[in-house]
Enzyme design. Sequence first.
Site, PDB file in Angstrom:
ATOM      1  N   VAL A   1       0.877  -1.273   0.140  1.00  0.00           N
ATOM      2  CA  VAL A   1       0.021  -0.039  -0.022  1.00  0.00           C
ATOM      3  C   VAL A   1       0.755   1.182   0.009  1.00  0.00           C
ATOM      4  CG1 VAL A   1      -2.087  -1.300   1.081  1.00  0.00           C
ATOM      5  CG2 VAL A   1      -0.359   0.093   2.471  1.00  0.00           C
TER       6      VAL A   1
ATOM      7  N   ASN B   1      -7.210  -1.082   5.539  1.00  0.00           N
ATOM      8  CA  ASN B   1      -6.994  -1.669   6.846  1.00  0.00           C
ATOM      9  C   ASN B   1      -5.448  -1.931   7.144  1.00  0.00           C
ATOM     10  OD1 ASN B   1      -7.392  -3.895   9.105  1.00  0.00           O
ATOM     11  ND2 ASN B   1      -6.243  -4.888   7.718  1.00  0.00           N
TER      12      ASN B   1
ATOM     13  N   SER C   1      -8.031   4.207  14.566  1.00  0.00           N
ATOM     14  CA  SER C   1      -7.660   3.558  15.919  1.00  0.00           C
ATOM     15  C   SER C   1      -8.121   4.837  17.008  1.00  0.00           C
ATOM     16  CB  SER C   1      -5.997   3.407  15.887  1.00  0.00           C
ATOM     17  OG  SER C   1      -5.734   3.045  17.486  1.00  0.00           O
TER      18      SER C   1
ATOM     19  N   TYR D   1       2.643   6.954  15.648  1.00  0.00           N
ATOM     20  CA  TYR D   1       1.525   6.356  15.175  1.00  0.00           C
ATOM     21  C   TYR D   1       0.332   6.947  15.456  1.00  0.00           C
ATOM     22  CZ  TYR D   1      -1.926   2.452  15.567  1.00  0.00           C
ATOM     23  OH  TYR D   1      -2.876   1.578  15.080  1.00  0.00           O
TER      24      TYR D   1
ATOM     25  N   LYS E   1      -2.641   8.208  12.811  1.00  0.00           N
ATOM     26  CA  LYS E   1      -4.124   7.735  12.887  1.00  0.00           C
ATOM     27  C   LYS E   1      -4.845   9.162  12.762  1.00  0.00           C
ATOM     28  CE  LYS E   1      -3.694   3.274  12.457  1.00  0.00           C
ATOM     29  NZ  LYS E   1      -4.245   2.675  11.533  1.00  0.00           N
TER      30      LYS E   1
ATOM     31  N   ILE F   1      -7.569  -4.702  19.828  1.00  0.00           N
ATOM     32  CA  ILE F   1      -8.293  -5.897  19.354  1.00  0.00           C
ATOM     33  C   ILE F   1      -7.334  -7.058  19.594  1.00  0.00           C
ATOM     34  CG2 ILE F   1      -9.340  -6.847  17.377  1.00  0.00           C
ATOM     35  CD1 ILE F   1     -10.741  -4.463  18.540  1.00  0.00           C
TER      36      ILE F   1
HETATM   37  N1  LIG Z   1      -5.172  -4.899  16.826  1.00  0.00           N
HETATM   38  C1  LIG Z   1      -5.322  -3.710  17.401  1.00  0.00           C
HETATM   39  O1  LIG Z   1      -5.300  -3.384  18.579  1.00  0.00           O
HETATM   40  C2  LIG Z   1      -5.682  -2.328  16.461  1.00  0.00           C
HETATM   41  C3  LIG Z   1      -6.233  -1.331  17.292  1.00  0.00           C
HETATM   42  C4  LIG Z   1      -6.480  -0.008  16.442  1.00  0.00           C
HETATM   43  C5  LIG Z   1      -6.237   0.161  15.282  1.00  0.00           C
HETATM   44  N2  LIG Z   1      -5.788  -1.297  14.541  1.00  0.00           N
HETATM   45  C6  LIG Z   1      -5.295  -0.910  13.193  1.00  0.00           C
HETATM   46  O2  LIG Z   1      -5.971  -2.034  12.461  1.00  0.00           O
HETATM   47  C7  LIG Z   1      -5.420  -2.523  11.332  1.00  0.00           C
HETATM   48  C8  LIG Z   1      -5.177  -3.824  11.283  1.00  0.00           C
HETATM   49  O3  LIG Z   1      -4.456  -4.172  12.360  1.00  0.00           O
HETATM   50  P1  LIG Z   1      -4.022  -5.804  12.937  1.00  0.00           P
HETATM   51  O4  LIG Z   1      -4.106  -5.773  14.465  1.00  0.00           O
HETATM   52  O5  LIG Z   1      -5.084  -6.733  12.284  1.00  0.00           O
HETATM   53  O6  LIG Z   1      -2.632  -5.915  12.425  1.00  0.00           O
HETATM   54  P2  LIG Z   1      -2.022  -7.270  11.682  1.00  0.00           P
HETATM   55  O7  LIG Z   1      -0.442  -6.897  11.939  1.00  0.00           O
HETATM   56  O8  LIG Z   1      -2.254  -8.388  12.594  1.00  0.00           O
HETATM   57  O9  LIG Z   1      -2.259  -7.057  10.354  1.00  0.00           O
HETATM   58  C9  LIG Z   1      -1.894  -6.143   9.492  1.00  0.00           C
HETATM   59  C10 LIG Z   1      -1.726  -6.796   8.066  1.00  0.00           C
HETATM   60  O10 LIG Z   1      -1.291  -5.557   7.143  1.00  0.00           O
HETATM   61  C11 LIG Z   1      -0.283  -6.088   6.274  1.00  0.00           C
HETATM   62  N3  LIG Z   1       0.482  -4.936   5.814  1.00  0.00           N
HETATM   63  C12 LIG Z   1       1.336  -4.325   6.653  1.00  0.00           C
HETATM   64  N4  LIG Z   1       2.195  -3.455   5.884  1.00  0.00           N
HETATM   65  C13 LIG Z   1       1.430  -3.414   4.516  1.00  0.00           C
HETATM   66  C14 LIG Z   1       1.585  -2.931   3.375  1.00  0.00           C
HETATM   67  N5  LIG Z   1       2.532  -1.953   3.267  1.00  0.00           N
HETATM   68  N6  LIG Z   1       0.951  -3.100   2.093  1.00  0.00           N
HETATM   69  C15 LIG Z   1       0.002  -4.156   2.279  1.00  0.00           C
HETATM   70  N7  LIG Z   1      -0.578  -4.605   3.638  1.00  0.00           N
HETATM   71  C16 LIG Z   1       0.555  -4.583   4.625  1.00  0.00           C
HETATM   72  C17 LIG Z   1       0.478  -6.879   7.247  1.00  0.00           C
HETATM   73  O11 LIG Z   1       1.161  -7.979   6.380  1.00  0.00           O
HETATM   74  C18 LIG Z   1      -0.480  -7.828   7.974  1.00  0.00           C
HETATM   75  O12 LIG Z   1      -1.134  -8.803   7.225  1.00  0.00           O
HETATM   76  C19 LIG Z   1      -4.131  -1.410  11.262  1.00  0.00           C
HETATM   77  O13 LIG Z   1      -4.529  -0.504  10.558  1.00  0.00           O
HETATM   78  C20 LIG Z   1      -4.149  -0.942  12.675  1.00  0.00           C
HETATM   79  O14 LIG Z   1      -3.384   0.123  12.898  1.00  0.00           O
HETATM   80  C21 LIG Z   1      -5.435  -2.385  15.410  1.00  0.00           C
END
Ligand SMILES: NC(=O)c1ccc[n+]([C@@H]2O[C@H](COP(=O)([O-])OP(=O)(O)OC[C@H]3O[C@@H](n4cnc5c(N)ncnc54)[C@H](O)[C@@H]3O)[C@@H](O)[C@H]2O)c1
Length: 259
Positions: A66, A92, A144, A157, A161, A190
Amino acid sequence: MNRLTGKVALVTGAGRGIGAAIARAFAAEGAAVVLAELDGANADATAREIAGAIEGARTLAVQTDVTQPASVRAAVDEAQRALGPVDVLVNNAGINVFADPLTMTDDDWRRCFAVDLDGVWNGCRAVLPGMVERRAGSIINIASTHAFQIIPGCFPYPVAKHGVIGLTRALGIEYAPRNVRVNAIAPGYIETQLTHDWWNAQPDPQAARKATLELPPMKRIGRPEEVAMTAVFLASDEAPFINASCITIDGGRTALHHD
Ligand SMILES: NC(=O)c1ccc[n+]([C@@H]2O[C@H](COP(=O)([O-])OP(=O)(O)OC[C@H]3O[C@@H](n4cnc5c(N)ncnc54)[C@H](O)[C@@H]3O)[C@@H](O)[C@H]2O)c1
């Protein structure tokens, strides 16, 4: 289970975690789903898993970075050739970059913004011309609760966001007259690999996990499926007047004044 029948949805970072849960939920509601993910092997595996588990599911895995506009455009083009125009985009993909502002490297800053903010814009820019032309579309940006609240030592971060919310509001207003809705979801904690990685980076991972579970008034953290349900709603025709908004999914944590 047909709230998204006939729609084509592209989900970035859909190889695992929240993105994979959204891809699964979209497929279960009848959408054809494109998993646009940096880790091509994970994208393939998740696409196969969804296609095997949901009768009639149509999935397409496309290795995508991305941070690269051409890569995102290529994924959108491939989606259109294979499945039809993209009706729903979920930006995402995201990474945690948590540092002290003054000791953070220039690379940390650039890496964070490249994925967490440029990546969202690259996705929007790739699908918007088609959505504007067709006068239909729903874009969902995964922000987030860091978009509203600051934890010391988690720089930059939350800056990125906050930008995701600004981008969501700006594009939501720009394209509302063309019937393209742009909304955000702000998850709190999450349980995904990202969260486990953060716990494991703490001096006492077990204690860090326990402390996290105590934070929300509901005394638990969220599940990826709980974010996916809201993404389905925003992507569907059940949310036609929700635009330039953000839905928080944190069990009430950000409304809590004090522990
Ligand atoms: N898990 C949490 O507590 C939480 C809370 C708030 C927000 N978020 C947001 O939710 C989203 C997903 O988080 P998650 O916890 O599922 O993370 P995760 O790390 O489990 O999954 C993220 C996915 O994005 C992919 N990715 C990373 N860089 C990329 C790139 N340059 N191009 C394409 N894909 C790419 C990774 O390979 C991975 O599969 C993120 O934006 C994160 O900031 C997560």
